[in-house]
Design a protein around this motif. Structure first.
Motif, PDB file in Angstrom:
ATOM      1  N   ASP A 169     -24.321 -44.122  24.575  1.00 65.60           N
ATOM      2  CA  ASP A 169     -25.586 -45.048  24.827  1.00 65.60           C
ATOM      3  C   ASP A 169     -24.835 -45.488  23.425  1.00 65.60           C
ATOM      4  O   ASP A 169     -25.373 -45.291  21.792  1.00 65.60           O
ATOM      5  CB  ASP A 169     -26.262 -44.056  24.305  1.00 65.60           C
ATOM      6  N   ILE A 170     -24.595 -47.282  23.030  1.00 67.97           N
ATOM      7  CA  ILE A 170     -23.978 -48.088  22.111  1.00 67.97           C
ATOM      8  C   ILE A 170     -25.074 -48.275  21.345  1.00 67.97           C
ATOM      9  O   ILE A 170     -25.108 -48.109  20.280  1.00 67.97           O
ATOM     10  CB  ILE A 170     -23.450 -49.349  22.885  1.00 67.97           C
ATOM     11  N   ASP A 171     -26.668 -48.677  21.894  1.00 68.07           N
ATOM     12  CA  ASP A 171     -27.209 -49.047  21.336  1.00 68.07           C
ATOM     13  C   ASP A 171     -27.590 -48.102  20.549  1.00 68.07           C
ATOM     14  O   ASP A 171     -27.814 -48.015  19.150  1.00 68.07           O
ATOM     15  CB  ASP A 171     -29.005 -49.362  22.178  1.00 68.07           C
ATOM     16  N   ARG A 172     -28.160 -47.010  20.492  1.00 68.34           N
ATOM     17  CA  ARG A 172     -28.867 -46.083  19.864  1.00 68.34           C
ATOM     18  C   ARG A 172     -27.142 -45.525  18.758  1.00 68.34           C
ATOM     19  O   ARG A 172     -27.793 -44.735  18.022  1.00 68.34           O
ATOM     20  CB  ARG A 172     -28.897 -44.029  20.591  1.00 68.34           C
ATOM     21  N   GLU A 173     -26.181 -45.554  19.196  1.00 63.95           N
ATOM     22  CA  GLU A 173     -25.468 -45.363  18.388  1.00 63.95           C
ATOM     23  C   GLU A 173     -25.320 -46.482  17.144  1.00 63.95           C
ATOM     24  O   GLU A 173     -24.879 -45.726  15.601  1.00 63.95           O
ATOM     25  CB  GLU A 173     -23.877 -44.750  18.894  1.00 63.95           C
ATOM     26  N   LEU A 174     -25.080 -47.768  17.527  1.00 60.93           N
ATOM     27  CA  LEU A 174     -25.406 -48.615  16.617  1.00 60.93           C
ATOM     28  C   LEU A 174     -26.419 -48.538  16.020  1.00 60.93           C
ATOM     29  O   LEU A 174     -26.378 -48.262  14.259  1.00 60.93           O
ATOM     30  CB  LEU A 174     -25.326 -49.659  17.303  1.00 60.93           C
ATOM     31  N   ARG A 175     -27.700 -47.737  16.413  1.00 66.50           N
ATOM     32  CA  ARG A 175     -29.390 -47.616  15.551  1.00 66.50           C
ATOM     33  C   ARG A 175     -28.940 -46.587  14.598  1.00 66.50           C
ATOM     34  O   ARG A 175     -29.386 -46.714  13.048  1.00 66.50           O
ATOM     35  CB  ARG A 175     -29.856 -47.078  16.066  1.00 66.50           C
ATOM     36  N   ALA A 176     -27.726 -45.408  14.515  1.00 69.95           N
ATOM     37  CA  ALA A 176     -27.730 -44.351  13.648  1.00 69.95           C
ATOM     38  C   ALA A 176     -26.786 -44.915  12.775  1.00 69.95           C
ATOM     39  O   ALA A 176     -26.855 -44.474  11.473  1.00 69.95           O
ATOM     40  CB  ALA A 176     -27.119 -43.323  14.960  1.00 69.95           C
ATOM     41  N   LEU A 214     -16.536 -45.030  17.943  1.00 75.59           N
ATOM     42  CA  LEU A 214     -17.033 -46.239  19.278  1.00 75.59           C
ATOM     43  C   LEU A 214     -16.516 -47.193  19.928  1.00 75.59           C
ATOM     44  O   LEU A 214     -16.902 -47.369  21.436  1.00 75.59           O
ATOM     45  CB  LEU A 214     -18.714 -46.525  18.737  1.00 75.59           C
ATOM     46  N   SER A 215     -15.651 -48.242  19.942  1.00 73.93           N
ATOM     47  CA  SER A 215     -15.113 -49.039  19.852  1.00 73.93           C
ATOM     48  C   SER A 215     -13.900 -47.757  20.968  1.00 73.93           C
ATOM     49  O   SER A 215     -13.602 -48.622  22.196  1.00 73.93           O
ATOM     50  CB  SER A 215     -13.868 -49.598  19.458  1.00 73.93           C
ATOM     51  N   ASP A 216     -13.743 -46.802  20.714  1.00 71.69           N
ATOM     52  CA  ASP A 216     -12.424 -46.312  21.384  1.00 71.69           C
ATOM     53  C   ASP A 216     -12.974 -45.697  22.966  1.00 71.69           C
ATOM     54  O   ASP A 216     -12.714 -45.379  23.731  1.00 71.69           O
ATOM     55  CB  ASP A 216     -12.017 -45.003  20.941  1.00 71.69           C
ATOM     56  N   ARG A 217     -14.016 -44.427  22.173  1.00 73.27           N
ATOM     57  CA  ARG A 217     -15.027 -44.323  23.561  1.00 73.27           C
ATOM     58  C   ARG A 217     -15.857 -45.262  24.230  1.00 73.27           C
ATOM     59  O   ARG A 217     -15.752 -44.390  25.817  1.00 73.27           O
ATOM     60  CB  ARG A 217     -16.219 -43.226  23.198  1.00 73.27           C
ATOM     61  N   SER A 218     -15.975 -46.301  23.700  1.00 73.34           N
ATOM     62  CA  SER A 218     -16.801 -47.566  24.761  1.00 73.34           C
ATOM     63  C   SER A 218     -16.020 -48.399  25.640  1.00 73.34           C
ATOM     64  O   SER A 218     -16.354 -49.000  27.005  1.00 73.34           O
ATOM     65  CB  SER A 218     -18.169 -47.394  24.503  1.00 73.34           C
ATOM     66  N   GLY A 219     -14.716 -48.743  25.024  1.00 81.50           N
ATOM     67  CA  GLY A 219     -14.207 -49.635  25.717  1.00 81.50           C
ATOM     68  C   GLY A 219     -14.186 -50.945  25.091  1.00 81.50           C
ATOM     69  O   GLY A 219     -13.793 -52.319  26.024  1.00 81.50           O
ATOM     70  N   ARG A 220     -15.375 -50.999  24.367  1.00 78.35           N
ATOM     71  CA  ARG A 220     -15.408 -52.612  23.648  1.00 78.35           C
ATOM     72  C   ARG A 220     -14.720 -52.862  22.260  1.00 78.35           C
ATOM     73  O   ARG A 220     -14.415 -51.550  21.876  1.00 78.35           O
ATOM     74  CB  ARG A 220     -17.360 -52.397  23.176  1.00 78.35           C
TER      75      ARG A 220
END
Length: 250
Positions: free
Chosen positions: A10-17, A227-233
């Protein structure tokens, strides 16, 4: 870096955190400003000219000593909890501020070592190897996020991208680039510790603020990499989204 397998996140949730950590980091300096009150203005002007002229050199030496000491200590002393790092630095700040500028200068490399070791510990929390030269460079770039007393509110975001693109540079080269900004920040810290009558209290408060700040910024920095590693973004894309998240909630 970690080579972690891409998985749904959940990229949005992690970015908010992470944005919440960023806001917490920016808020800790208010405690110091409230402590020293009106004397906080033009802090660097409080330092003797000789100290101001040699501050960048002292900061460079402190970073070099800190990098060696922090790395070597990892095999002897385990990573500590964030609150313990903060408590240790706060106590050292009180001792450094008690004797004015001479003891504050002597305390500078010790505090820098504690800060860098705390940053390395947070890198390890996210699965990165602090012994990896690339990770060491990332640890140093966290210092490029200025500090809680910095005048440039954009500095704490600029380090995320500009400083990290120095691939292929040596650790010494990173130190040379980070030292000028950190020298200004540590100069403010030293000046705060020389405030008459409350030097020890100011030293404790500034070290508390700086340790809290850099630990939060390390979470932001390595959290985005992880997050980049896990999401591929891509890291660059996540930084842009992170900026938008921070701006939207400010």
């Amino acid at each position: 870096m970690t080579g972690t397998e891409v998985m749904p996140v959940d990229i949005d949730r992690e970015l908010r955190a992470l944005a919440q950590r960023h806001r917490a980091a920016r808020g800790v300096g208010i405690q110091v400003l409230n402590l020293v009150g009106s004397q906080a203005e033009n802090l660097l002007e409080r330092l003797p000219d000789q100290a101001k002229q040699r501050l960048e050199e002292a900061t460079t030496r402190a970073l070099e000593v800190a990098m060696r000491a922090a790395s070597q200590s990892r095999g002897v002393v385990p990573d500590q909890k964030g609150w313990l790092n903060t408590a240790m630095a706060t106590a050292m700040g009180a001792m450094g501020g008690a004797g004015g500028l001479p003891t504050a200068l002597a305390e500078l490399p010790v505090t820098t070592t504690v800060l860098l070791r705390a940053i390395q510990g947070i890198a390890a929390e996210y699965g990165f190897d602090p012994g990896d030269p690339e990770v060491q460079k990332h640890c140093l770039t966290v210092f490029a996020s200025a500090g809680p007393l910095a005048d440039d509110d954009g500095a704490d975001l600029g380090f995320l991208s500009a400083r990290v693109t120095l691939t292929g540079a040596t650790v010494h080269g990173i130190i040379a680039r980070v030292a000028p900004r950190l020298a200004t920040v540590l100069g403010q810290k030293l000046a705060t510790q020389t405030v008459p009558l409350i030097g020890a209290a100011a030293g404790a408060a500034t070290n508390y603020a700086y340790t809290s700040y850099y630990q939060q910024m390390a979470h932001v920095h390595f959290g985005l990499l992880h997050l980049s590693d896990r999401s591929g973004r891509t890291h660059a894309a996540l930084i842009d989204e992170f900026r938008q998240t921070v701006t939207a909630r400010n």
